[in-house]
Motif scaffolding. Sequence first.
Motif: not given
Length: 270
Positions: A68-87
Amino acid sequence: MEHTADPCPLYPLMLRLAGRRCVVIGGGSVAARKVTSLLASGAEVTVVSPRLTPELGRLAHEGRIGCREREYESADVEGALLVFAATDRPSVNERVAEDARRAGALINMAHDPEGSDFANPGSARKGMVQVAVYAGGASPTLTRRLTAKLAGQVDDGLADLAARLSSARRAARARIVAPERRHELLRRYAGDCWQAYELGKEAPAWPEWLERRCPGALGPSGMAAVPGREESPDTDAVPGREEQPGTNGTLVIEGPPGAGAEAGGKVPRG
């Protein structure tokens, strides 16, 4: 020097990520390293970032990752097991962490180990054997050096040993019904295999070992004959005290030092 320890050390475990959704927020070199490791574990990876490294762009073009070539949105993490914040923006990473926890996901912040739910250790793998190293976030250099040192210990012989024991476990599950009997035989087999590895010899194959060490262990039908001790005593064992249960769930083999993987002759569970 006094060595201080985290009052709540991390809980070590190995995760099966095949087919599980993992999200990486960020498109730089740190994000690319996270993505590479996740793909190697079979995870379904989605990257969210307005800009991507050439490597990430190639993976997206090949369809190996979602992008998703855009800025982060809260819905992007829905349904994920692991999330990596690497900005490279702490405020965005903190927002990602809040959203991930709200969505029930575990969060890793690349530049904030103490604020993360989990850490990515250094790792070395050979066949089925994998070792992981974590230095408490004290120094990535220390982690890399320790990983490289341990990687030298994970050789082809150890990988072959793990494959042999895995094959024996599958065969035993199919033919030996009684769990206690099966575990006992597998523990003894693992001990003999480990001793062979330590001596630089080829480990015995499971069927031949079973017939030689435990004649009559399997009946004509191929299933365990009679639960209990049917094996012939070993020539190098102490009569009447060949084995005895350990207090920590391992099996203690009476024999020469170095026969087991642990100090005191303890043999790992099969």
